[in-house]
Design a protein around this motif. Structure first.
Motif, PDB file in Angstrom:
ATOM      1  N   TYR A  74      -0.394  16.890  34.634  1.00 47.29           N
ATOM      2  CA  TYR A  74      -0.689  15.692  33.840  1.00 47.29           C
ATOM      3  C   TYR A  74      -1.978  15.878  33.051  1.00 47.29           C
ATOM      4  O   TYR A  74      -2.021  15.648  31.833  1.00 47.29           O
ATOM      5  CB  TYR A  74      -0.785  14.452  34.747  1.00 47.29           C
ATOM      6  CG  TYR A  74      -1.360  13.246  34.048  1.00 47.29           C
ATOM      7  CD1 TYR A  74      -0.581  12.495  33.171  1.00 47.29           C
ATOM      8  CD2 TYR A  74      -2.691  12.885  34.226  1.00 47.29           C
ATOM      9  CE1 TYR A  74      -1.114  11.404  32.502  1.00 47.29           C
ATOM     10  CE2 TYR A  74      -3.233  11.794  33.565  1.00 47.29           C
ATOM     11  CZ  TYR A  74      -2.448  11.059  32.707  1.00 47.29           C
ATOM     12  OH  TYR A  74      -2.981  10.005  32.048  1.00 47.29           O
ATOM     13  N   ILE A  75      -3.021  16.317  33.750  1.00 43.65           N
ATOM     14  CA  ILE A  75      -4.313  16.524  33.090  1.00 43.65           C
ATOM     15  C   ILE A  75      -4.232  17.675  32.093  1.00 43.65           C
ATOM     16  O   ILE A  75      -4.775  17.593  30.995  1.00 43.65           O
ATOM     17  CB  ILE A  75      -5.430  16.758  34.129  1.00 43.65           C
ATOM     18  CG1 ILE A  75      -5.671  15.461  34.900  1.00 43.65           C
ATOM     19  CG2 ILE A  75      -6.721  17.227  33.461  1.00 43.65           C
ATOM     20  CD1 ILE A  75      -6.766  15.512  35.909  1.00 43.65           C
ATOM     21  N   GLN A  79      -9.277  20.078  34.598  1.00 41.37           N
ATOM     22  CA  GLN A  79      -8.427  20.023  35.800  1.00 41.37           C
ATOM     23  C   GLN A  79      -9.240  20.267  37.068  1.00 41.37           C
ATOM     24  O   GLN A  79      -9.128  19.536  38.043  1.00 41.37           O
ATOM     25  CB  GLN A  79      -7.337  21.096  35.714  1.00 41.37           C
ATOM     26  CG  GLN A  79      -6.273  20.816  34.693  1.00 41.37           C
ATOM     27  CD  GLN A  79      -5.213  21.906  34.734  1.00 41.37           C
ATOM     28  OE1 GLN A  79      -4.602  22.152  35.749  1.00 41.37           O
ATOM     29  NE2 GLN A  79      -5.008  22.567  33.620  1.00 41.37           N
ATOM     30  N   LYS A 102      -0.167  27.928  44.165  1.00 43.28           N
ATOM     31  CA  LYS A 102       0.377  28.261  42.840  1.00 43.28           C
ATOM     32  C   LYS A 102       0.636  29.751  42.716  1.00 43.28           C
ATOM     33  O   LYS A 102       1.668  30.187  42.217  1.00 43.28           O
ATOM     34  CB  LYS A 102      -0.634  27.855  41.760  1.00 43.28           C
ATOM     35  CG  LYS A 102      -0.396  26.502  41.185  1.00 43.28           C
ATOM     36  CD  LYS A 102       0.588  26.556  40.042  1.00 43.28           C
ATOM     37  CE  LYS A 102       1.094  25.180  39.765  1.00 43.28           C
ATOM     38  NZ  LYS A 102       2.122  24.969  38.875  1.00 43.28           N
ATOM     39  N   GLN A 126     -11.988  14.415  43.054  1.00 42.61           N
ATOM     40  CA  GLN A 126     -11.104  13.520  43.804  1.00 42.61           C
ATOM     41  C   GLN A 126     -10.902  13.970  45.244  1.00 42.61           C
ATOM     42  O   GLN A 126     -10.681  13.155  46.123  1.00 42.61           O
ATOM     43  CB  GLN A 126      -9.757  13.405  43.090  1.00 42.61           C
ATOM     44  CG  GLN A 126      -9.758  12.250  42.095  1.00 42.61           C
ATOM     45  CD  GLN A 126      -8.603  12.321  41.124  1.00 42.61           C
ATOM     46  OE1 GLN A 126      -7.582  12.924  41.420  1.00 42.61           O
ATOM     47  NE2 GLN A 126      -8.777  11.718  39.967  1.00 42.61           N
ATOM     48  N   LYS A 157      -4.817  24.650  46.440  1.00 45.47           N
ATOM     49  CA  LYS A 157      -3.813  24.459  45.372  1.00 45.47           C
ATOM     50  C   LYS A 157      -3.609  25.741  44.579  1.00 45.47           C
ATOM     51  O   LYS A 157      -2.484  26.084  44.226  1.00 45.47           O
ATOM     52  CB  LYS A 157      -4.268  23.332  44.431  1.00 45.47           C
ATOM     53  CG  LYS A 157      -3.978  21.959  44.969  1.00 45.47           C
ATOM     54  CD  LYS A 157      -4.160  20.915  43.888  1.00 45.47           C
ATOM     55  CE  LYS A 157      -3.567  19.593  44.335  1.00 45.47           C
ATOM     56  NZ  LYS A 157      -3.639  18.575  43.318  1.00 45.47           N
ATOM     57  N   ARG A 190       0.507   8.210  34.190  1.00 41.65           N
ATOM     58  CA  ARG A 190       1.084   9.159  35.154  1.00 41.65           C
ATOM     59  C   ARG A 190       2.540   8.804  35.451  1.00 41.65           C
ATOM     60  O   ARG A 190       3.376   9.693  35.625  1.00 41.65           O
ATOM     61  CB  ARG A 190       0.258   9.199  36.442  1.00 41.65           C
ATOM     62  CG  ARG A 190      -0.939  10.132  36.322  1.00 41.65           C
ATOM     63  CD  ARG A 190      -1.531  10.448  37.686  1.00 41.65           C
ATOM     64  NE  ARG A 190      -2.790  11.172  37.550  1.00 41.65           N
ATOM     65  CZ  ARG A 190      -2.909  12.496  37.612  1.00 41.65           C
ATOM     66  NH1 ARG A 190      -1.842  13.249  37.820  1.00 41.65           N
ATOM     67  NH2 ARG A 190      -4.071  13.074  37.472  1.00 41.65           N
ATOM     68  N   LYS A 215       3.389  23.854  32.838  1.00 39.47           N
ATOM     69  CA  LYS A 215       3.427  23.361  34.219  1.00 39.47           C
ATOM     70  C   LYS A 215       3.098  24.472  35.217  1.00 39.47           C
ATOM     71  O   LYS A 215       2.444  24.238  36.220  1.00 39.47           O
ATOM     72  CB  LYS A 215       4.813  22.778  34.534  1.00 39.47           C
ATOM     73  CG  LYS A 215       4.928  21.313  34.164  1.00 39.47           C
ATOM     74  CD  LYS A 215       6.182  20.711  34.736  1.00 39.47           C
ATOM     75  CE  LYS A 215       5.956  20.113  36.102  1.00 39.47           C
ATOM     76  NZ  LYS A 215       7.170  19.480  36.624  1.00 39.47           N
ATOM     77  N   SER A 248     -11.531  17.395  37.890  1.00 35.93           N
ATOM     78  CA  SER A 248     -10.808  16.243  38.411  1.00 35.93           C
ATOM     79  C   SER A 248     -10.399  16.462  39.864  1.00 35.93           C
ATOM     80  O   SER A 248     -10.551  15.571  40.704  1.00 35.93           O
ATOM     81  CB  SER A 248      -9.585  15.976  37.529  1.00 35.93           C
ATOM     82  OG  SER A 248      -8.593  15.314  38.243  1.00 35.93           O
ATOM     83  N   ILE A 249      -9.912  17.654  40.175  1.00 27.93           N
ATOM     84  CA  ILE A 249      -9.459  17.931  41.541  1.00 27.93           C
ATOM     85  C   ILE A 249     -10.644  17.934  42.506  1.00 27.93           C
ATOM     86  O   ILE A 249     -10.587  17.328  43.574  1.00 27.93           O
ATOM     87  CB  ILE A 249      -8.684  19.272  41.601  1.00 27.93           C
ATOM     88  CG1 ILE A 249      -7.355  19.130  40.844  1.00 27.93           C
ATOM     89  CG2 ILE A 249      -8.422  19.680  43.043  1.00 27.93           C
ATOM     90  CD1 ILE A 249      -6.635  20.420  40.586  1.00 27.93           C
ATOM     91  N   LEU A 261      -2.775  23.273  37.469  1.00 23.44           N
ATOM     92  CA  LEU A 261      -2.940  22.787  38.843  1.00 23.44           C
ATOM     93  C   LEU A 261      -2.648  21.298  38.878  1.00 23.44           C
ATOM     94  O   LEU A 261      -2.226  20.761  39.875  1.00 23.44           O
ATOM     95  CB  LEU A 261      -4.360  23.054  39.325  1.00 23.44           C
ATOM     96  CG  LEU A 261      -4.677  24.527  39.541  1.00 23.44           C
ATOM     97  CD1 LEU A 261      -6.125  24.701  39.937  1.00 23.44           C
ATOM     98  CD2 LEU A 261      -3.782  25.117  40.614  1.00 23.44           C
ATOM     99  N   ASP A 262      -2.928  20.624  37.777  1.00 17.70           N
ATOM    100  CA  ASP A 262      -2.564  19.218  37.620  1.00 17.70           C
ATOM    101  C   ASP A 262      -1.905  19.099  36.247  1.00 17.70           C
ATOM    102  O   ASP A 262      -2.593  18.944  35.239  1.00 17.70           O
ATOM    103  CB  ASP A 262      -3.814  18.336  37.713  1.00 17.70           C
ATOM    104  CG  ASP A 262      -3.457  16.855  37.715  1.00 17.70           C
ATOM    105  OD1 ASP A 262      -2.352  16.510  37.230  1.00 17.70           O
ATOM    106  OD2 ASP A 262      -4.284  16.050  38.181  1.00 17.70           O
TER     107      ASP A 262
END
Lengths: 301, 204
Positions: free
Chosen positions: A284-285, B180, B200, B187, B196, A107, A277, B183-184, A281-282
């Protein structure tokens, strides 16, 4: 100078030999014994069944099951699962996810690369784009791609793909002769001979090695342990490397060439990273999974 | 005379063939590849339409493009597959909130890409069909000496084929979002994921 060359060659041989145990250990039996039962269940939780009979099966998987691990990052068995031969249903495009044990480091490098792109690479590539018309930039791309023909050819052969090797050889001669030393891809436009994207990371994958784990390399970008190894080996097939070894002065030109190659590629794909990007939402992932799936699809071919 | 006879025979054959084809066409229209082709052509005519070119017409154009996409995409199925195991835990209200948010994010992101269209050729490479599921392979030929292969995954809904996943260069949209989202949610929480998503979508 020649001594350095020999050391380099030995290093490459060592790398290839050391990669063998990984290949050998990737037999299916190993995976069955090392992977626990619940994890495949998660991997198959949402597979797209092309067989209508399996549609109901996947729906049953969707029911809440508290026993299912939601995330399984720290599990040692994950490597085995990522390496496991994909189940038939997964052939539909579900490549699973890539292990990421060094996520905090990755990261950090992701942020570094992100800043590097927006602060350095993008402004430079945009400036270059405004000066050089697209035809020129595509020609530059063709030229560099022509130079790296040996990399693709060797990997075609290592993958025992004779057709691919034939195409690459023919392309090399055609583009040298009528493509003005590779500035024009005449083999593609005139003879429908497509460039064969082959690299050593892919070759290792075809030999049965999994990606091991994800690495986001500074400057170079997303990679995996396997593909980074492949990258090092590919450098040894790259004629530019040897030019740099034999003529010290050329190494400057070589570095310049590498930088130009990078800027040129960036100028031709401006906006793609921004799009990723924007949709993510993430990020990196999103980048990690996109890289993994892209590589898996290349190996599947 | 003989020449004349054979000519009438030829014309008759052609006419009868045309007649048979005209009956058969509605049956062909529901083929998955044809479905993708129809939607793609529809969008391309909208994008290339000079009447919709001026900036004042952008909103109208985007609305029409969205309509064409909405007709072909099964957003709920896409959202269900992306949320995977988490979908089952959602209440009907949560699902109703989630699906338009998700489709909005995707449409907004890819709208720009569609509007940037500059005469790239779309080649239809083939389809595989297995019962109610199908894969249509498409290749977009760019001028940059790099082709983009796209795969549409479709599911049959009644008499219509609807897209539930798109893979670009082997990268599946659903798979990517699934990781994604997972993971969100793991976490933090589902609520955070929705927050989120909303951020966006509003950010544009």
């Amino acid at each position: 100078m020649k001594i350095i060359c020999w050391i380099y060659f030995l290093l490459v041989v060592c790398l290839i030999t050391f990669s063998y145990p990984c290949v050998a250990s990737s037999s299916p039996e190993v995976f069955i014994s090392t992977s626990s039962f619940e994890e495949p269940a998660l991997l198959e939780a949402e597979v797209e069944p092309i067989d209508p009979g399996k549609a109901t099966e996947s729906l049953t998987y969707l029911r809440p099951e508290s026993s299912l691990p939601v995330q399984f990052v720290e599990r040692p068995t994950r490597v085995a699962i990522a390496n496991a031969p994909p189940a038939p249903v997964e052939a539909e495009g579900d490549a699973g996810t890539i292990p990421d044990p060094i996520e905090p480091v990755n990261r950090a490098f992701f942020t570094f690369n992100d800043k590097l792109y927006f602060w350095v690479l993008k402004p430079v590539a945009s400036g270059y784009k405004s000066v050089a018309p697209e035809v020129v930039r595509v020609s530059v791309r063709n030229f560099f791609s022509h130079l790296t023909t040996p990399v693709r050819l060797v990997n075609c052969l290592l993958q025992a793909d004779v057709k691919c090797a034939g195409i690459e050889t023919t392309r090399f001669f055609l583009n040298t002769a009528i493509g003005f030393a590779g500035f024009f891809d005449s083999a593609r436009t005139g003879f429908n001979l497509e460039k064969q994207d082959r690299d050593f990371g892919q070759t290792l994958g075809i030999w049965g090695m999994g990606p091991v784990f994800y690495i986001d390399l500074p400057i170079i970008g997303p990679s995996s342990l396997r593909d980074f190894l492949g990258f090092i080996v590919d450098v040894s097939f790259d004629p530019r490397t040897y030019l740099a070894f034999y003529f010290a002065t050329i190494s400057y030109a070589n570095t310049g060439g590498w930088v130009l190659d990078k800027i040129n590629e960036a100028s031709l794909s401006l906006g793609e990273y921004e799009e990723l990007k924007r949709a993510a939402l993430d990020p990196y992932i999103a980048l990690r999974e996109a890289y993994h799936q892209y590589r898996q699809s290349k190996i599947g071919k | 005379m003989e020449v004349f006879m054979s000519l009438t025979f030829l014309i008759r054959t052609i006419l009868s063939l045309l007649f048979i084809l005209s009956i058969a066409v509605p049956l062909w229209a529901v083929e998955p590849m044809e479905a993708i082709k129809q939607t793609t052509d529809k969008i391309l005519t909208l994008v290339t339409n000079p009447a919709l070119k001026p900036p004042s017409k952008t909103a109208e154009k985007e609305k029409l493009i969205r309509q064409a996409v909405d007709e072909r995409f099964d957003w709920e199925e896409m959202a269900r597959r992306s949320l995977a195991t988490h979908w089952a835990k959602r209440t009907p209200e949560e699902r109703k909130e989630f699906v338009p948010l998700f489709s909005d994010l995707l449409e907004r992101t890819y709208m720009k890409k569609v509007e940037d269209y500059s005469g790239e050729k779309v080649l239809y490479e083939g389809e595989t069909q297995d019962g109610d599921y199908a894969v249509v392979k498409v290749k977009i030929v760019t001028k940059k000496n790099k082709d983009i292969s796209v795969e549409y995954r479709l599911k049959k809904e009644g008499n219509n084929w609807l897209v539930y996943d798109v893979s670009i260069l082997g990268v599946s949209l659903v798979n990517n979002y699934r990781t994604q989202f997972n993971s969100i949610i793991s976490q933090s929480s589902y609520e955070n994921l929705v927050k989120k998503l909303k951020e966006k979508v509003e950010l544009k």
